[in-house]
Design a protein around this motif. Structure first.
Motif, short mmCIF file in Angstrom:
data_model
loop_
_atom_site.label_atom_id
_atom_site.label_comp_id
_atom_site.label_asym_id
_atom_site.label_seq_id
_atom_site.Cartn_x
_atom_site.Cartn_y
_atom_site.Cartn_z
N TYR A 179 0.81 -1.22 0.00
CA TYR A 179 0.00 0.00 0.00
C TYR A 179 0.85 1.28 0.00
CZ TYR A 179 0.63 1.15 4.99
OH TYR A 179 1.16 1.52 6.20
N GLU A 180 2.03 1.24 0.66
CA GLU A 180 2.86 2.45 0.75
C GLU A 180 3.48 2.83 -0.60
OE1 GLU A 180 5.75 1.95 3.83
OE2 GLU A 180 4.25 1.68 5.40
N SER A 181 3.56 1.84 -1.51
CA SER A 181 4.22 2.11 -2.80
C SER A 181 3.23 2.16 -3.98
CB SER A 181 5.28 1.03 -3.08
OG SER A 181 4.67 -0.25 -3.07
N LEU A 182 1.90 2.16 -3.66
CA LEU A 182 0.92 2.23 -4.76
C LEU A 182 0.98 3.59 -5.47
CD1 LEU A 182 -2.22 0.45 -3.22
CD2 LEU A 182 -0.74 -0.40 -5.04
N SER A 183 1.40 4.61 -4.74
CA SER A 183 1.64 5.92 -5.37
C SER A 183 2.65 6.66 -4.50
CB SER A 183 0.33 6.71 -5.47
OG SER A 183 0.00 7.25 -4.21
N ASP A 184 3.07 7.82 -4.96
CA ASP A 184 3.95 8.65 -4.13
C ASP A 184 3.12 9.21 -2.98
OD1 ASP A 184 5.91 8.21 -5.98
OD2 ASP A 184 5.48 10.05 -7.12
N MET A 185 3.83 9.71 -1.98
CA MET A 185 3.23 10.51 -0.91
C MET A 185 2.16 9.78 -0.09
SD MET A 185 2.97 14.24 -2.67
CE MET A 185 4.42 15.13 -3.21
N VAL A 186 2.36 8.46 0.13
CA VAL A 186 1.51 7.72 1.07
C VAL A 186 2.20 7.75 2.42
CG1 VAL A 186 0.51 5.48 1.65
CG2 VAL A 186 0.61 6.22 -0.76
N VAL A 187 1.47 8.09 3.46
CA VAL A 187 2.07 8.17 4.81
C VAL A 187 2.43 6.76 5.26
CG1 VAL A 187 1.70 8.82 7.22
CG2 VAL A 187 0.74 10.24 5.36
N PRO A 188 3.72 6.51 5.58
CA PRO A 188 4.12 5.16 6.01
C PRO A 188 3.38 4.73 7.29
CG PRO A 188 6.03 6.55 5.52
CD PRO A 188 4.84 7.45 5.55
N ARG A 189 3.14 3.44 7.38
CA ARG A 189 2.50 2.82 8.56
C ARG A 189 1.17 3.49 8.94
NH1 ARG A 189 7.80 2.04 12.46
NH2 ARG A 189 9.06 0.97 10.93
N PHE A 203 -9.80 -1.10 5.55
CA PHE A 203 -8.53 -0.52 6.02
C PHE A 203 -8.52 0.99 5.79
CE2 PHE A 203 -7.57 -4.93 5.41
CZ PHE A 203 -6.54 -5.24 6.28
N THR A 204 -7.90 1.71 6.72
CA THR A 204 -7.64 3.14 6.49
C THR A 204 -6.25 3.30 5.88
OG1 THR A 204 -6.69 3.39 8.69
CG2 THR A 204 -9.05 3.88 8.46
N VAL A 205 -6.07 4.36 5.12
CA VAL A 205 -4.74 4.72 4.64
C VAL A 205 -4.72 6.25 4.46
CG1 VAL A 205 -5.35 4.32 2.20
CG2 VAL A 205 -2.94 4.33 2.88
N THR A 206 -3.63 6.86 4.88
CA THR A 206 -3.54 8.33 4.79
C THR A 206 -2.48 8.72 3.77
OG1 THR A 206 -4.24 8.53 7.09
CG2 THR A 206 -3.16 10.45 6.13
N LEU A 207 -2.82 9.72 2.93
CA LEU A 207 -1.91 10.14 1.86
C LEU A 207 -2.15 11.62 1.55
CD1 LEU A 207 -4.01 9.88 -0.88
CD2 LEU A 207 -3.69 7.51 -0.21
N PHE A 208 -1.29 12.15 0.68
CA PHE A 208 -1.47 13.54 0.27
C PHE A 208 -2.64 13.65 -0.72
CE2 PHE A 208 2.42 14.00 2.41
CZ PHE A 208 2.66 15.36 2.62
N ARG A 209 -3.41 14.69 -0.59
CA ARG A 209 -4.60 14.87 -1.43
C ARG A 209 -4.26 14.84 -2.92
NH1 ARG A 209 -9.30 16.80 1.10
NH2 ARG A 209 -9.00 17.25 3.32
N LYS A 210 -3.11 15.41 -3.27
CA LYS A 210 -2.82 15.57 -4.69
C LYS A 210 -2.54 14.24 -5.40
CE LYS A 210 2.05 16.92 -4.17
NZ LYS A 210 2.98 18.02 -4.46
N VAL A 211 -2.27 13.17 -4.63
CA VAL A 211 -2.03 11.87 -5.27
C VAL A 211 -3.24 10.93 -5.13
CG1 VAL A 211 0.46 12.00 -4.94
CG2 VAL A 211 -0.94 10.84 -3.22
N MET A 212 -4.33 11.47 -4.65
CA MET A 212 -5.50 10.63 -4.35
C MET A 212 -5.98 9.86 -5.59
SD MET A 212 -9.00 11.69 -2.38
CE MET A 212 -9.60 12.84 -3.62
N ASP A 213 -6.14 10.54 -6.73
CA ASP A 213 -6.66 9.88 -7.94
C ASP A 213 -5.71 8.80 -8.43
OD1 ASP A 213 -8.92 11.42 -7.88
OD2 ASP A 213 -8.17 12.91 -9.31
#
Length: 361
Positions: A179-189, A203-213
């Protein structure tokens, strides 16, 4: 009647008391005969509707429906076998047409009220069911209002967003690894499983808005389904409150509605049997003339004896209408001027009271 039916145990019989009603004119009686036929069918349909709706309302205790179908506080057979004309409601000094109109007005009002009350209750019940349906089903489709909590999300952040992802059970390990490598800017753990059903986990996962799509597209390629869900505390609270309110409204309406249905089933049934009594009186006067001299009876045929009972009655009463009796013995014979089919016409006045229509079990 008891003598001819008791030998072979054909039926249980009781007198059906009809008071001395005002006969009126022949023209009035002929017109009333048609009106009463229509009113009879209408009243029967209203009673059936009420009985069926009692069955719907008592969805959790259908076995108790029958004991709620009473007339004047007693079971229907007891009411019929001890029938007494209600002089207070339907005074017999007035013309028959007035009595018929009073009965029609009463049954029509009951039907109108039934439509209004059932629509209101069905609306609450339908809305409640559609909300409850959302709480069942798998994690891809069901509501998440009762699953998620505020602390599961990063809220009010200009840059970060928490997504909810449904992962198949067989892919849990793959999710944790990738999950951490599916896109850039995914918050680790940042992933955590917050719910699970037979098919998978949420599951929850937190990331930067700009890489959401980009993250959503890559997740989909790996059969991880991102739910379109954004935490809104007010909206979730409203959904829960709406569910509780509808459940409470349904509960509050149940008691008064069931009481109304029981009272008005009784009222409609009593009115229906008075219509039957009027029909017997009017048809007997039209058939046998004046002075009024006939005895009405209630026969409860034993199930396997209906045909035999018909044969016995036709023999006993054939003298009342020789032509009709002969036509029953010979179904090919025509009766001049008779509009009814031979099956409906007997040498005696006959009307059926079908209580099997009210079986809601």
């Amino acid at each position: 009647m008891n003598t001819v039916t008791s030998k072979s145990n054909l039926s249980s019989n009781s007198k059906f008391h009809i008071p001395d009603l005002k006969v009126g004119t022949l023209d009035a009686l002929v017109g009333l005969s048609d009106e009463l036929g229509k009113l009879d069918s209408f009243a029967e349909s209203v009673i059936k509707k009420i009985a069926q709706y009692i069955g719907e309302v008592m969805e959790d205790s259908k076995d108790k429906v029958q004991e709620n179908l009473l007339a004047n506080g007693v079971d229907l057979i007891s009411y019929l076998t001890r029938f007494e004309w209600d002089m207070a409601k339907y005074p017999i000094k007035q013309p028959l047409k007035n009595i018929s109109e009073a009965l029609a007005k009463q049954v029509t009002q009951i039907e109108t009220d039934l439509k209004t009350r059932s629509a209101a209750y069905n609306n609450i019940k339908g809305n409640l069911q559609s909300l409850e349906k959302k709480t069942v089903g798998n994690l891809l489709t069901r509501t998440l209002a009762d699953i998620v909590h505020k602390e599961d999300f990063v809220l009010n952040s200009e840059y970060l967003i928490t997504l909810l992802v449904v992962v198949p059970k067989s892919s849990y390990v793959q999710w944790q690894k990738t999950y951490e490598s599916l896109s850039d800017m995914v918050v680790p753990r940042s992933t955590k499983m917050i719910a699970e059903d037979a098919e998978g986990g949420l599951f929850t996962v937190t990331l930067f808005r700009k890489v959401m799509d980009d993250f959503k597209a890559k997740a989909r390629e790996n059969r991880f389904m991102v739910r379109e869900f954004y935490f809104d505390e007010k909206e979730l609270k409203c959904e829960k409150e709406e569910l509780m309110k509808l459940a409470s409204d349904k509960k509050q309406q149940y008691g008064p509605l069931l009481r109304w249905l029981k009272v008005n089933f009784s009222e409609a049934f009593v009115a229906w049997i008075h219509v039957k009594a009027l029909r017997v009186f009017v048809e007997s006067v039209l058939r046998y003339g004046l002075p009024v001299n006939f005895q009405a009876m209630l026969l409860q045929p034993n199930r396997k004896s209906v045909k035999r009972l018909r044969d016995v009655l036709n023999v006993v009463f054939k003298h009342l209408d020789e032509v009709a009796a002969a036509s029953i013995m010979d179904p090919g014979m025509d009766i001049p001027g008779l509009q009814l089919s031979n099956q409906d016409y007997y040498p005696y006045v006959y009307f059926k009271i079908d209580l099997s229509l009210l079986d809601c079990s």
